[in-house]
Design an enzyme around this catalytic site. Structure first.
Site, mmCIF file in Angstrom:
data_model
loop_
_atom_site.group_PDB
_atom_site.id
_atom_site.type_symbol
_atom_site.label_atom_id
_atom_site.label_comp_id
_atom_site.label_asym_id
_atom_site.label_seq_id
_atom_site.Cartn_x
_atom_site.Cartn_y
_atom_site.Cartn_z
ATOM 1 N N CYS A 157 0.984 -1.033 0.032
ATOM 2 C CA CYS A 157 0.081 -0.068 0.121
ATOM 3 C C CYS A 157 0.758 1.401 -0.042
ATOM 4 O O CYS A 157 1.570 1.724 -0.995
ATOM 5 C CB CYS A 157 -0.923 0.025 1.227
ATOM 6 S SG CYS A 157 -2.441 0.969 0.856
ATOM 7 N N HIS A 183 -3.208 -4.959 1.303
ATOM 8 C CA HIS A 183 -2.627 -5.395 2.737
ATOM 9 C C HIS A 183 -2.643 -6.805 2.658
ATOM 10 O O HIS A 183 -3.487 -7.046 3.485
ATOM 11 C CB HIS A 183 -3.355 -4.455 3.817
ATOM 12 C CG HIS A 183 -3.268 -3.192 3.660
ATOM 13 N ND1 HIS A 183 -2.284 -2.319 4.655
ATOM 14 C CD2 HIS A 183 -3.854 -2.096 3.164
ATOM 15 C CE1 HIS A 183 -2.492 -1.350 4.315
ATOM 16 N NE2 HIS A 183 -3.397 -0.930 3.612
ATOM 17 N N GLU A 217 -0.845 -8.171 5.363
ATOM 18 C CA GLU A 217 -0.668 -8.359 6.497
ATOM 19 C C GLU A 217 -2.052 -8.467 7.141
ATOM 20 O O GLU A 217 -1.990 -8.755 8.321
ATOM 21 C CB GLU A 217 0.372 -7.405 6.887
ATOM 22 C CG GLU A 217 -0.241 -5.930 7.361
ATOM 23 C CD GLU A 217 -0.389 -5.171 5.992
ATOM 24 O OE1 GLU A 217 -0.326 -5.648 4.847
ATOM 25 O OE2 GLU A 217 -0.776 -3.814 5.882
HETATM 26 N N1 GLN Z 1 -3.682 6.191 0.281
HETATM 27 C C1 GLN Z 1 -2.390 6.137 1.183
HETATM 28 C C2 GLN Z 1 -1.019 6.710 0.597
HETATM 29 O O1 GLN Z 1 -1.040 7.109 -0.338
HETATM 30 C C3 GLN Z 1 -2.049 4.745 1.428
HETATM 31 C C4 GLN Z 1 -2.912 4.097 2.317
HETATM 32 C C5 GLN Z 1 -2.577 2.831 2.966
HETATM 33 O O2 GLN Z 1 -1.419 2.478 3.058
HETATM 34 N N2 GLN Z 1 -3.607 2.177 3.479
HETATM 35 O O3 GLN Z 1 -0.016 7.182 1.395
#
Ligand code: GLN
Length: 202
Positions: A84, A185, A187
């Site tokens: 992410c 994610h 995890e």
């Molecule tokens: N939208 C977030 C970002 O760009 C990432 C979101 C997340 O890690 N759950 O930093």
């Protein structure tokens, strides 16, 4: 093996438990260290950059002097997984949520190691978070992908990048040599297969 999770902001603990489960799965003892300062990255076999807020994580990585040791680890082919926000940090280019015709690049600290362009918050406001079972190359059965304000790859910038999974219009998991990134994610499930796939790179 020793695995560092960059622990300046974001979801660190969940990676710790799933890395241990992944270690069991592949028959390796995994010691997880929370990396806040450069010395925490000494002698590690692999690194995870977690989800969170990528601008904050990037700035704190700079402030904690983690950028140089991370780049050195990447240079010496140490496997790095970004999930992410971690996917954003690994990318060479980042653009804001797709608006047709905009090509603005976001100013935020990146490691820039993977030849991909990442769109932040790719799935937009209407779909802040959702879960879906997706096919991932290298895993036999489908994997439950948890997306939370997720980024995604909209363009691969070199032939060195292998696409592992797609969802909708986007690429949501990529691999480039020793680097691995997911928009979701892994995890946040109790399925250690993706982390096991990652640890097998060590
Ligand atoms: N939208 C977030 C970002 O760009 C990432 C979101 C997340 O890690 N759950 O930093």
């Amino acid at each position: 093996m020793k695995v560092a999770v960059v622990a300046v902001q974001g979801a660190v603990e969940e990676h710790e438990s799933i890395l241990e489960a992944a270690g069991e799965r592949i028959g390796e003892d995994v010691e997880v260290v929370w990396a806040r300062y450069p010395e925490d990255l000494e002698n590690v076999d692999a690194v995870v950059i977690p989800g969170g807020e990528s601008t904050t994580i990037g700035r704190l990585m700079e402030r904690h002097d983690l950028v140089k040791p991370l780049l050195e680890l990447a240079e010496s082919d140490t496997p790095i997984l970004g999930t992410c926000a971690g996917m954003v940090i690994l990318a060479r280019e980042v653009v804001p949520q797709a608006h047709p015709g905009t090509e603005v690049e976001i100013e935020q600290p990146l490691l820039g190691l993977m030849d991909v362009r990442v769109v932040r918050n790719a799935f937009g406001r209407q779909r802040e978070s959702f879960e879906v079972d997706i096919e991932i190359e290298g895993l036999e059965d489908r994997f439950r992908a948890v997306f939370i304000r997720a980024p995604a790859v909209d363009e691969v910038l070199s032939d060195d990048v292998k696409v592992l999974a797609e969802y909708g219009d986007y690429i949501v998991a990529v691999e480039q040599d020793h680097l691995l990134a997911t928009a979701f994610h892994p995890e946040l499930t109790d399925d250690p297969r993706l982390h096991a796939y990652f640890l097998e790179k060590v």
